[in-house]
Design a protein around this motif. Structure first.
Motif, mmCIF file in Angstrom:
data_model
loop_
_atom_site.group_PDB
_atom_site.id
_atom_site.type_symbol
_atom_site.label_atom_id
_atom_site.label_comp_id
_atom_site.label_asym_id
_atom_site.label_seq_id
_atom_site.Cartn_x
_atom_site.Cartn_y
_atom_site.Cartn_z
ATOM 1 N N PHE A 123 0.838 -1.200 0.000
ATOM 2 C CA PHE A 123 0.000 0.000 0.000
ATOM 3 C C PHE A 123 0.873 1.251 0.000
ATOM 4 O O PHE A 123 0.604 2.217 -0.720
ATOM 5 N N CYS A 127 0.712 4.001 -2.984
ATOM 6 C CA CYS A 127 0.377 5.388 -2.648
ATOM 7 C C CYS A 127 1.461 6.322 -3.163
ATOM 8 O O CYS A 127 1.181 7.347 -3.775
ATOM 9 N N VAL A 131 0.829 9.227 -5.825
ATOM 10 C CA VAL A 131 1.105 10.588 -5.403
ATOM 11 C C VAL A 131 2.167 11.239 -6.304
ATOM 12 O O VAL A 131 2.062 12.412 -6.656
ATOM 13 N N VAL A 139 -5.222 20.736 -11.447
ATOM 14 C CA VAL A 139 -6.407 20.004 -11.018
ATOM 15 C C VAL A 139 -7.032 19.262 -12.198
ATOM 16 O O VAL A 139 -7.386 18.091 -12.092
ATOM 17 N N TYR A 164 -9.043 27.447 1.283
ATOM 18 C CA TYR A 164 -7.694 26.914 1.415
ATOM 19 C C TYR A 164 -6.642 27.945 1.032
ATOM 20 O O TYR A 164 -5.522 27.590 0.690
ATOM 21 N N TRP A 166 -4.697 29.798 2.496
ATOM 22 C CA TRP A 166 -3.395 29.743 3.188
ATOM 23 C C TRP A 166 -2.436 28.790 2.505
ATOM 24 O O TRP A 166 -1.240 28.964 2.531
ATOM 25 N N ALA A 167 -3.007 27.757 1.891
ATOM 26 C CA ALA A 167 -2.145 26.758 1.270
ATOM 27 C C ALA A 167 -1.569 27.255 -0.050
ATOM 28 O O ALA A 167 -0.563 26.757 -0.528
ATOM 29 N N TRP A 168 -2.217 28.226 -0.640
ATOM 30 C CA TRP A 168 -1.770 28.719 -1.939
ATOM 31 C C TRP A 168 -0.846 29.925 -1.795
ATOM 32 O O TRP A 168 -0.015 30.167 -2.653
ATOM 33 N N SER B 35 -5.816 7.883 2.965
ATOM 34 C CA SER B 35 -4.487 7.299 3.165
ATOM 35 C C SER B 35 -3.541 7.689 2.049
ATOM 36 O O SER B 35 -2.376 7.986 2.282
ATOM 37 N N VAL B 36 -4.062 7.680 0.831
ATOM 38 C CA VAL B 36 -3.222 8.092 -0.300
ATOM 39 C C VAL B 36 -2.783 9.543 -0.109
ATOM 40 O O VAL B 36 -1.615 9.891 -0.273
ATOM 41 N N LEU B 37 -3.748 10.370 0.288
ATOM 42 C CA LEU B 37 -3.452 11.805 0.407
ATOM 43 C C LEU B 37 -2.404 12.090 1.473
ATOM 44 O O LEU B 37 -1.680 13.067 1.390
ATOM 45 N N TYR B 39 0.240 10.927 1.827
ATOM 46 C CA TYR B 39 1.578 10.911 1.242
ATOM 47 C C TYR B 39 1.921 12.229 0.550
ATOM 48 O O TYR B 39 3.036 12.419 0.095
ATOM 49 N N LEU B 40 0.951 13.106 0.438
ATOM 50 C CA LEU B 40 1.206 14.410 -0.198
ATOM 51 C C LEU B 40 1.629 15.417 0.862
ATOM 52 O O LEU B 40 1.379 15.237 2.042
ATOM 53 N N PRO B 42 1.222 19.206 2.619
ATOM 54 C CA PRO B 42 -0.025 19.903 2.923
ATOM 55 C C PRO B 42 -0.591 20.802 1.817
ATOM 56 O O PRO B 42 -1.778 20.701 1.531
ATOM 57 N N PRO B 43 0.218 21.645 1.174
ATOM 58 C CA PRO B 43 -0.407 22.458 0.122
ATOM 59 C C PRO B 43 -1.007 21.587 -0.979
ATOM 60 O O PRO B 43 -2.051 21.921 -1.548
ATOM 61 N N GLN B 44 -0.381 20.474 -1.253
ATOM 62 C CA GLN B 44 -0.917 19.598 -2.294
ATOM 63 C C GLN B 44 -2.207 18.924 -1.851
ATOM 64 O O GLN B 44 -3.121 18.738 -2.646
ATOM 65 N N CYS B 46 -4.369 20.261 -0.045
ATOM 66 C CA CYS B 46 -5.414 21.269 -0.214
ATOM 67 C C CYS B 46 -5.827 21.421 -1.677
ATOM 68 O O CYS B 46 -6.978 21.663 -1.990
ATOM 69 N N ARG B 47 -4.864 21.269 -2.557
ATOM 70 C CA ARG B 47 -5.208 21.340 -3.974
ATOM 71 C C ARG B 47 -6.128 20.208 -4.370
ATOM 72 O O ARG B 47 -7.035 20.373 -5.179
ATOM 73 N N VAL B 48 -5.852 19.047 -3.805
ATOM 74 C CA VAL B 48 -6.625 17.858 -4.139
ATOM 75 C C VAL B 48 -8.085 18.040 -3.743
ATOM 76 O O VAL B 48 -8.982 17.464 -4.345
#
Lengths: 176, 289
Positions: A123, A127, A131, A139, A164, A166-168, B35-37, B39-40, B42-44, B46-48
Protein backbone atom coordinates in the motif's frame (compact mmCIF):
# COMPACT_ATOMS: atom_id res chain seq x y z
CA UNK A 1 17.40 -19.28 -3.03
CA UNK A 2 15.21 -22.27 -2.24
CA UNK A 3 14.48 -24.14 -5.46
CA UNK A 4 10.95 -25.10 -4.51
CA UNK A 5 10.02 -21.39 -4.65
CA UNK A 6 11.25 -21.03 -8.18
CA UNK A 7 8.64 -20.18 -10.64
CA UNK A 8 8.92 -22.12 -13.92
CA UNK A 9 6.88 -19.55 -15.84
CA UNK A 10 9.08 -16.52 -15.29
CA UNK A 11 7.98 -13.39 -13.47
CA UNK A 12 4.22 -13.82 -13.71
CA UNK A 13 3.88 -16.18 -10.82
CA UNK A 14 1.12 -18.70 -11.05
CA UNK A 15 0.16 -19.40 -7.47
CA UNK A 16 -0.07 -23.18 -8.00
CA UNK A 17 3.68 -23.47 -7.50
CA UNK A 18 3.00 -22.98 -3.85
CA UNK A 19 1.19 -26.29 -3.63
CA UNK A 20 4.41 -28.03 -2.71
CA UNK A 21 4.50 -26.10 0.49
CA UNK A 22 2.77 -28.16 3.07
CA UNK A 23 0.82 -25.33 4.58
CA UNK A 24 -1.32 -23.75 1.91
CA UNK A 25 -4.67 -22.09 1.75
CA UNK A 26 -7.01 -20.92 -0.97
CA UNK A 27 -7.96 -17.31 -1.68
CA UNK A 28 -11.14 -16.80 -3.65
CA UNK A 29 -11.60 -13.61 -5.67
CA UNK A 30 -14.81 -11.65 -6.20
CA UNK A 31 -15.28 -13.29 -9.60
CA UNK A 32 -14.81 -16.80 -8.26
CA UNK A 33 -11.19 -17.51 -9.20
CA UNK A 34 -9.28 -19.57 -6.67
CA UNK A 35 -5.60 -19.16 -5.89
CA UNK A 36 -3.53 -21.26 -3.59
CA UNK A 37 -0.92 -19.51 -1.52
CA UNK A 38 1.42 -20.52 1.27
CA UNK A 39 0.46 -19.46 4.72
CA UNK A 40 3.71 -17.62 5.18
CA UNK A 41 3.04 -15.48 2.10
CA UNK A 42 -0.62 -14.94 2.95
CA UNK A 43 0.37 -13.91 6.47
CA UNK A 44 2.01 -10.76 5.10
CA UNK A 45 -1.51 -9.45 4.73
CA UNK A 46 -2.71 -8.45 8.15
CA UNK A 47 -6.31 -8.94 7.11
CA UNK A 48 -5.76 -12.50 5.83
CA UNK A 49 -3.65 -13.30 8.86
CA UNK A 50 -6.52 -12.30 11.12
CA UNK A 51 -8.90 -14.42 9.09
CA UNK A 52 -6.52 -17.38 9.34
CA UNK A 53 -6.36 -16.97 13.07
CA UNK A 54 -10.11 -16.89 13.27
CA UNK A 55 -9.99 -19.98 11.08
CA UNK A 56 -13.01 -18.97 9.11
CA UNK A 57 -13.92 -20.88 5.97
CA UNK A 58 -11.71 -23.91 6.61
CA UNK A 59 -8.84 -23.11 4.31
CA UNK A 60 -10.77 -21.11 1.70
CA UNK A 61 -10.81 -17.38 2.25
CA UNK A 62 -13.27 -15.39 0.14
CA UNK A 63 -12.17 -11.89 -0.82
CA UNK A 64 -15.28 -10.25 -2.23
CA UNK A 65 -13.60 -6.88 -2.81
CA UNK A 66 -10.72 -8.14 -4.96
CA UNK A 67 -11.13 -9.39 -8.52
CA UNK A 68 -9.07 -12.22 -9.96
CA UNK A 69 -6.67 -10.12 -12.02
CA UNK A 70 -5.81 -7.93 -9.06
CA UNK A 71 -5.55 -10.86 -6.68
CA UNK A 72 -3.07 -12.59 -9.01
CA UNK A 73 -0.89 -9.47 -8.90
CA UNK A 74 -1.15 -9.19 -5.16
CA UNK A 75 -0.20 -12.84 -4.74
CA UNK A 76 2.83 -12.33 -6.97
CA UNK A 77 3.86 -9.56 -4.62
CA UNK A 78 3.26 -11.61 -1.47
CA UNK A 79 5.16 -14.61 -2.83
CA UNK A 80 8.17 -12.49 -3.63
CA UNK A 81 8.19 -10.94 -0.19
CA UNK A 82 7.80 -14.31 1.53
CA UNK A 83 10.53 -15.91 -0.57
CA UNK A 84 13.17 -17.47 1.68
CA UNK A 85 16.27 -16.40 -0.18
CA UNK A 86 15.20 -12.97 -1.44
CA UNK A 87 17.45 -10.18 -0.19
CA UNK A 88 16.12 -6.71 0.57
CA UNK A 89 17.80 -5.51 -2.58
CA UNK A 90 15.98 -8.19 -4.62
CA UNK A 91 12.69 -7.15 -3.12
CA UNK A 92 13.31 -3.49 -3.74
CA UNK A 93 14.08 -4.18 -7.40
CA UNK A 94 11.03 -6.37 -7.67
CA UNK A 95 8.80 -3.68 -6.12
CA UNK A 96 10.02 -1.11 -8.59
CA UNK A 97 9.35 -3.30 -11.60
CA UNK A 98 6.13 -4.58 -10.17
CA UNK A 99 4.55 -1.13 -10.11
CA UNK A 100 6.35 0.63 -12.92
CA UNK A 101 4.32 -0.81 -15.77
CA UNK A 102 0.90 -0.42 -14.21
CA UNK A 103 -1.80 1.68 -15.78
CA UNK A 104 -3.81 3.98 -13.58
CA UNK A 105 -6.78 1.65 -13.31
CA UNK A 106 -4.60 -1.29 -12.29
CA UNK A 107 -2.76 0.89 -9.83
CA UNK A 108 -6.05 1.94 -8.26
CA UNK A 109 -7.21 -1.67 -8.04
CA UNK A 110 -3.99 -2.67 -6.36
CA UNK A 111 -4.25 0.28 -3.96
CA UNK A 112 -7.75 -0.78 -3.07
CA UNK A 113 -6.64 -4.37 -2.50
CA UNK A 114 -3.54 -3.32 -0.56
CA UNK A 115 -5.68 -1.20 1.71
CA UNK A 116 -8.38 -3.82 2.15
CA UNK A 117 -5.97 -6.68 2.77
CA UNK A 118 -3.80 -4.43 4.92
CA UNK A 119 -0.49 -5.15 3.19
CA UNK A 120 1.48 -2.23 4.47
CA UNK A 121 4.51 -2.33 2.20
CA UNK A 122 2.45 -2.72 -0.94
CA UNK A 123 0.00 0.00 0.00
CA UNK A 124 2.84 2.34 0.84
CA UNK A 125 4.49 1.80 -2.54
CA UNK A 126 1.28 2.19 -4.50
CA UNK A 127 0.38 5.39 -2.65
CA UNK A 128 3.80 6.77 -3.31
CA UNK A 129 3.44 6.03 -6.97
CA UNK A 130 -0.02 7.53 -7.28
CA UNK A 131 1.11 10.59 -5.40
CA UNK A 132 4.16 11.02 -7.62
CA UNK A 133 1.78 11.14 -10.54
CA UNK A 134 -0.26 13.91 -8.90
CA UNK A 135 2.54 16.17 -7.71
CA UNK A 136 2.76 19.57 -9.31
CA UNK A 137 -0.03 18.82 -11.73
CA UNK A 138 -3.05 20.98 -12.44
CA UNK A 139 -6.41 20.00 -11.02
CA UNK A 140 -7.72 19.33 -14.51
CA UNK A 141 -4.82 17.07 -15.36
CA UNK A 142 -5.24 15.00 -12.22
CA UNK A 143 -8.96 14.64 -12.86
CA UNK A 144 -8.33 13.34 -16.35
CA UNK A 145 -5.46 11.04 -15.52
CA UNK A 146 -7.02 9.45 -12.49
CA UNK A 147 -10.56 9.42 -13.83
CA UNK A 148 -12.10 11.67 -11.25
CA UNK A 149 -15.24 13.53 -12.12
CA UNK A 150 -15.82 16.94 -10.67
CA UNK A 151 -19.15 17.55 -9.00
CA UNK A 152 -18.42 21.16 -8.10
CA UNK A 153 -19.89 24.23 -9.70
CA UNK A 154 -17.53 27.03 -10.69
CA UNK A 155 -18.66 29.06 -7.67
CA UNK A 156 -18.01 26.17 -5.33
CA UNK A 157 -14.52 25.81 -6.73
CA UNK A 158 -13.86 29.47 -6.06
CA UNK A 159 -15.20 29.02 -2.55
CA UNK A 160 -12.85 26.12 -1.87
CA UNK A 161 -9.94 28.04 -3.24
CA UNK A 162 -10.74 30.76 -0.72
CA UNK A 163 -11.15 28.31 2.11
CA UNK A 164 -7.69 26.91 1.42
CA UNK A 165 -6.13 30.26 0.60
CA UNK A 166 -3.40 29.74 3.19
CA UNK A 167 -2.14 26.76 1.27
CA UNK A 168 -1.77 28.72 -1.94
CA UNK A 169 -0.17 31.87 -0.52
CA UNK A 170 3.47 32.11 -1.36
CA UNK A 171 3.45 28.84 -3.27
CA UNK A 172 6.17 29.16 -5.86
CA UNK A 173 5.07 29.42 -9.43
CA UNK A 174 7.08 26.30 -10.20
CA UNK A 175 4.43 24.35 -8.36
CA UNK A 176 2.05 24.41 -11.28
CA UNK B 1 -24.19 12.04 -12.58
CA UNK B 2 -25.15 11.96 -8.94
CA UNK B 3 -23.61 14.34 -6.48
CA UNK B 4 -21.16 12.09 -4.77
CA UNK B 5 -21.20 9.43 -7.47
CA UNK B 6 -19.50 6.08 -7.30
CA UNK B 7 -16.86 7.07 -4.77
CA UNK B 8 -19.00 7.01 -1.70
CA UNK B 9 -21.52 4.56 -3.03
CA UNK B 10 -18.88 1.88 -3.31
CA UNK B 11 -17.31 2.25 0.03
CA UNK B 12 -20.29 0.70 1.73
CA UNK B 13 -21.65 -1.72 -0.81
CA UNK B 14 -20.13 -4.75 -2.44
CA UNK B 15 -17.59 -3.89 -5.06
CA UNK B 16 -17.78 -7.21 -6.80
CA UNK B 17 -18.49 -5.54 -10.11
CA UNK B 18 -15.14 -3.77 -10.09
CA UNK B 19 -13.85 -5.53 -13.14
CA UNK B 20 -16.76 -4.47 -15.31
CA UNK B 21 -15.17 -1.07 -15.98
CA UNK B 22 -11.90 0.61 -15.38
CA UNK B 23 -11.18 1.75 -11.88
CA UNK B 24 -10.18 5.34 -11.24
CA UNK B 25 -8.99 7.04 -8.12
CA UNK B 26 -12.54 8.23 -7.70
CA UNK B 27 -13.59 4.64 -7.09
CA UNK B 28 -11.58 4.19 -3.93
CA UNK B 29 -13.41 4.55 -0.64
CA UNK B 30 -12.85 7.79 1.18
CA UNK B 31 -10.72 6.29 3.93
CA UNK B 32 -8.44 4.76 1.31
CA UNK B 33 -8.18 8.04 -0.58
CA UNK B 34 -7.34 9.76 2.69
CA UNK B 35 -4.49 7.30 3.17
CA UNK B 36 -3.22 8.09 -0.30
CA UNK B 37 -3.45 11.81 0.41
CA UNK B 38 -1.39 11.50 3.55
CA UNK B 39 1.58 10.91 1.24
CA UNK B 40 1.21 14.41 -0.20
CA UNK B 41 2.54 17.55 1.38
CA UNK B 42 -0.03 19.90 2.92
CA UNK B 43 -0.41 22.46 0.12
CA UNK B 44 -0.92 19.60 -2.29
CA UNK B 45 -3.51 18.01 -0.06
CA UNK B 46 -5.41 21.27 -0.21
CA UNK B 47 -5.21 21.34 -3.97
CA UNK B 48 -6.62 17.86 -4.14
CA UNK B 49 -9.69 19.15 -2.33
CA UNK B 50 -10.56 20.88 -5.59
CA UNK B 51 -11.01 17.58 -7.42
CA UNK B 52 -14.49 16.76 -6.18
CA UNK B 53 -16.59 16.44 -3.05
CA UNK B 54 -15.26 13.08 -2.05
CA UNK B 55 -11.68 14.27 -2.28
CA UNK B 56 -12.59 17.38 -0.37
CA UNK B 57 -13.93 15.14 2.38
CA UNK B 58 -10.83 12.97 2.37
CA UNK B 59 -8.54 15.99 2.35
CA UNK B 60 -9.84 17.18 5.69
CA UNK B 61 -9.61 13.84 7.50
CA UNK B 62 -7.96 14.29 10.89
CA UNK B 63 -5.57 11.39 10.50
CA UNK B 64 -4.17 12.89 7.29
CA UNK B 65 -3.29 16.08 9.11
CA UNK B 66 -2.18 14.51 12.32
CA UNK B 67 0.79 13.05 10.45
CA UNK B 68 1.68 16.56 9.26
CA UNK B 69 1.57 18.26 12.65
CA UNK B 70 4.61 18.16 14.93
CA UNK B 71 4.35 15.32 17.44
CA UNK B 72 4.23 17.77 20.32
CA UNK B 73 1.99 20.35 18.67
CA UNK B 74 -0.12 20.57 21.80
CA UNK B 75 2.88 21.73 23.81
CA UNK B 76 3.63 24.27 21.11
CA UNK B 77 0.07 25.59 21.28
CA UNK B 78 0.31 25.75 25.07
CA UNK B 79 3.54 27.73 24.89
CA UNK B 80 2.56 30.14 22.13
CA UNK B 81 -1.08 30.80 22.90
CA UNK B 82 -1.05 30.31 26.66
CA UNK B 83 -4.59 31.07 27.81
CA UNK B 84 -5.64 31.59 24.23
CA UNK B 85 -5.05 27.90 23.59
CA UNK B 86 -8.68 27.13 24.29
CA UNK B 87 -9.59 28.72 20.97
CA UNK B 88 -8.10 25.60 19.39
CA UNK B 89 -10.70 23.40 21.06
CA UNK B 90 -13.01 21.93 18.49
CA UNK B 91 -10.85 22.82 15.51
CA UNK B 92 -10.15 19.98 13.16
CA UNK B 93 -6.50 19.02 12.65
CA UNK B 94 -6.39 20.67 9.28
CA UNK B 95 -7.44 24.00 10.76
CA UNK B 96 -4.95 23.62 13.59
CA UNK B 97 -2.26 23.10 11.00
CA UNK B 98 -3.40 26.18 9.11
CA UNK B 99 -3.38 28.25 12.32
CA UNK B 100 0.11 27.09 13.20
CA UNK B 101 1.35 28.03 9.73
CA UNK B 102 0.57 31.67 10.39
CA UNK B 103 3.29 33.79 11.95
CA UNK B 104 2.07 33.53 15.54
CA UNK B 105 3.39 36.18 17.91
CA UNK B 106 4.25 35.33 21.48
CA UNK B 107 6.24 36.60 24.44
CA UNK B 108 4.73 40.06 24.13
CA UNK B 109 5.11 40.25 20.39
CA UNK B 110 8.91 39.94 20.48
CA UNK B 111 8.89 36.48 18.94
CA UNK B 112 7.07 34.68 16.17
CA UNK B 113 6.76 31.03 15.42
CA UNK B 114 5.17 29.24 12.50
CA UNK B 115 5.22 25.92 10.71
CA UNK B 116 6.72 25.77 7.30
CA UNK B 117 3.65 25.07 5.20
CA UNK B 118 5.23 22.41 3.05
CA UNK B 119 7.34 20.47 5.53
CA UNK B 120 5.44 21.15 8.76
CA UNK B 121 8.72 22.07 10.42
CA UNK B 122 9.03 24.76 13.03
CA UNK B 123 10.54 28.16 12.23
CA UNK B 124 11.05 31.03 14.63
CA UNK B 125 11.96 34.67 14.52
CA UNK B 126 13.06 36.76 17.49
CA UNK B 127 12.91 40.53 17.14
CA UNK B 128 15.70 42.88 18.20
CA UNK B 129 13.25 43.90 20.93
CA UNK B 130 13.50 40.41 22.30
CA UNK B 131 17.29 40.63 22.68
CA UNK B 132 19.31 42.01 25.56
CA UNK B 133 21.54 44.62 23.95
CA UNK B 134 24.23 46.24 26.05
CA UNK B 135 23.74 50.01 26.11
CA UNK B 136 20.44 49.91 24.21
CA UNK B 137 18.96 52.74 26.29
CA UNK B 138 21.86 55.08 25.68
CA UNK B 139 21.13 57.21 22.64
CA UNK B 140 24.82 57.83 22.08
CA UNK B 141 25.13 54.19 21.10
CA UNK B 142 21.85 52.72 19.97
CA UNK B 143 18.55 53.89 18.47
CA UNK B 144 15.53 51.96 17.34
CA UNK B 145 14.52 52.86 13.84
CA UNK B 146 11.32 51.92 12.05
CA UNK B 147 11.69 50.15 8.73
CA UNK B 148 9.62 48.04 6.41
CA UNK B 149 12.62 45.82 5.83
CA UNK B 150 12.04 44.12 9.16
CA UNK B 151 9.19 41.72 9.81
CA UNK B 152 8.84 43.50 13.12
CA UNK B 153 8.97 46.91 11.40
CA UNK B 154 11.75 48.00 13.70
CA UNK B 155 15.49 47.40 13.97
CA UNK B 156 18.13 48.42 16.50
CA UNK B 157 20.69 50.72 14.93
CA UNK B 158 24.19 51.06 16.37
CA UNK B 159 25.98 54.36 15.78
CA UNK B 160 29.13 53.43 17.57
CA UNK B 161 30.28 51.53 20.62
CA UNK B 162 33.33 49.91 22.18
CA UNK B 163 31.54 46.93 23.70
CA UNK B 164 29.09 45.25 21.35
CA UNK B 165 27.03 42.55 23.00
CA UNK B 166 23.70 41.10 21.93
CA UNK B 167 22.25 38.28 23.95
CA UNK B 168 19.04 36.30 23.72
CA UNK B 169 17.45 33.13 24.96
CA UNK B 170 14.37 31.14 24.15
CA UNK B 171 12.73 28.35 26.05
CA UNK B 172 10.45 26.42 23.75
CA UNK B 173 9.06 22.91 23.17
CA UNK B 174 10.96 22.49 19.92
CA UNK B 175 9.72 19.54 17.86
CA UNK B 176 12.46 16.95 17.23
CA UNK B 177 14.87 17.88 14.48
CA UNK B 178 17.98 19.86 13.63
CA UNK B 179 17.88 23.62 13.70
CA UNK B 180 20.13 26.42 12.52
CA UNK B 181 20.32 29.79 14.19
CA UNK B 182 21.07 32.98 12.26
CA UNK B 183 21.46 36.65 13.10
CA UNK B 184 19.95 38.93 10.47
CA UNK B 185 22.20 41.95 10.30
CA UNK B 186 23.10 44.74 7.92
CA UNK B 187 25.91 47.24 7.81
CA UNK B 188 24.73 50.77 7.01
CA UNK B 189 21.40 52.43 7.32
CA UNK B 190 18.78 52.30 4.59
CA UNK B 191 16.62 55.17 3.53
CA UNK B 192 14.36 55.68 0.60
CA UNK B 193 14.55 58.63 -1.72
CA UNK B 194 12.12 58.95 -4.62
CA UNK B 195 11.29 55.32 -4.15
CA UNK B 196 14.91 54.21 -4.44
CA UNK B 197 16.67 52.26 -1.75
CA UNK B 198 19.84 54.00 -0.65
CA UNK B 199 22.39 52.93 1.90
CA UNK B 200 23.96 55.42 4.24
CA UNK B 201 27.31 53.99 5.33
CA UNK B 202 28.60 57.00 7.26
CA UNK B 203 28.73 55.21 10.62
CA UNK B 204 30.07 51.93 9.25
CA UNK B 205 33.50 51.31 10.73
CA UNK B 206 35.56 48.90 12.77
CA UNK B 207 34.21 45.65 11.31
CA UNK B 208 37.27 44.82 9.28
CA UNK B 209 39.63 44.88 12.28
CA UNK B 210 38.34 41.86 14.15
CA UNK B 211 35.61 39.33 13.41
CA UNK B 212 32.40 39.27 15.40
CA UNK B 213 31.85 36.22 17.58
CA UNK B 214 28.58 34.25 17.45
CA UNK B 215 27.73 31.77 20.16
CA UNK B 216 25.03 29.25 20.77
CA UNK B 217 24.34 26.87 23.65
CA UNK B 218 21.46 24.68 24.73
CA UNK B 219 20.15 23.42 28.04
CA UNK B 220 21.33 19.88 27.19
CA UNK B 221 24.93 20.97 26.73
CA UNK B 222 25.32 21.63 23.01
CA UNK B 223 27.64 24.51 22.27
CA UNK B 224 28.94 26.23 19.21
CA UNK B 225 31.07 29.29 18.57
CA UNK B 226 31.77 30.99 15.26
CA UNK B 227 33.74 34.00 14.18
CA UNK B 228 32.86 36.02 11.15
CA UNK B 229 33.68 39.41 9.66
CA UNK B 230 30.61 41.50 8.95
CA UNK B 231 30.50 42.54 5.32
CA UNK B 232 28.70 44.13 2.37
CA UNK B 233 27.06 47.36 3.57
CA UNK B 234 23.50 47.83 2.34
CA UNK B 235 22.68 44.13 2.26
CA UNK B 236 20.83 42.07 4.85
CA UNK B 237 22.88 39.02 5.66
CA UNK B 238 22.06 35.95 7.75
CA UNK B 239 25.09 35.18 9.90
CA UNK B 240 25.10 31.56 10.99
CA UNK B 241 25.68 31.24 14.72
CA UNK B 242 25.41 27.46 14.84
CA UNK B 243 23.17 24.41 14.77
CA UNK B 244 21.52 22.43 17.50
CA UNK B 245 19.71 19.13 17.59
CA UNK B 246 16.52 18.29 19.40
CA UNK B 247 16.61 14.50 19.71
CA UNK B 248 13.04 14.04 20.93
CA UNK B 249 10.13 16.38 20.87
CA UNK B 250 10.77 17.52 24.39
CA UNK B 251 8.70 19.44 26.83
CA UNK B 252 11.04 22.36 26.59
CA UNK B 253 14.56 23.22 25.57
CA UNK B 254 16.40 26.39 26.38
CA UNK B 255 18.62 27.90 23.72
CA UNK B 256 20.95 30.79 24.45
CA UNK B 257 22.64 32.79 21.74
CA UNK B 258 24.82 35.83 21.51
CA UNK B 259 26.81 38.04 19.22
CA UNK B 260 29.79 39.94 20.57
CA UNK B 261 32.62 42.13 19.38
CA UNK B 262 34.27 43.29 22.58
CA UNK B 263 37.77 44.10 21.46
CA UNK B 264 38.08 47.47 23.22
CA UNK B 265 41.03 48.70 21.19
CA UNK B 266 38.68 50.13 18.62
CA UNK B 267 35.07 51.25 18.20
CA UNK B 268 32.64 49.90 15.68
CA UNK B 269 29.37 51.22 14.35
CA UNK B 270 26.83 51.54 11.56
CA UNK B 271 25.09 48.24 12.25
CA UNK B 272 21.40 47.36 11.91
CA UNK B 273 20.21 44.45 14.04
CA UNK B 274 16.90 43.03 12.85
CA UNK B 275 16.29 39.60 14.27
CA UNK B 276 17.44 36.12 15.15
CA UNK B 277 16.03 33.30 13.08
CA UNK B 278 15.78 29.64 14.02
CA UNK B 279 14.94 27.34 11.11
CA UNK B 280 15.23 23.65 10.29
CA UNK B 281 18.68 22.80 8.99
CA UNK B 282 17.44 21.47 5.69
CA UNK B 283 15.60 24.65 4.96
CA UNK B 284 17.02 25.61 1.62
CA UNK B 285 15.07 28.66 0.62
CA UNK B 286 16.46 31.07 3.16
CA UNK B 287 16.20 34.06 0.89
CA UNK B 288 12.48 34.14 1.56
CA UNK B 289 13.11 35.55 5.00
Amino acid sequence: MAPKNKNPNGENVVPEVQQKKTQALILKSSDGEEFSISKSAAGLSVAIKNMMEDDCAGGVIPLPLVDGGTLARVITYLNKHAEDGASDEDKRKFDEEFLSGMEVDVLCDVALAGNYLDIRGLFHDVCQRIVNGMKNKSVEWVRKTFRIESDFTAEEEEQIKKEYAWAWEGVDSDAD
Amino acid sequence: MGLSFSFLARSGSSAAAASSRETGLGDLPESCVASVLSYLDPPQICRVAMLNRAFKGASSADFVWESKLPLNYEDVIGRVFEKDGVSFKGLCKRDIYARLCRPNSFDGGTKRVWLDKTTGKTCMLISSNGLAITGIDDRRYWTRIPTEESRFYSVAYLQQIWWLELYGEIEFPFPAGSYSLFFRLQLGRIHKRFGRRLCNSEHVHGWDKKPARFQLSTSDGQEETKQCYLREPGKWIHYHAGDFIVPNSCKSMKVKFSMTQIDCTHTKGGLCVDSVMIVPVDRTRLQRF
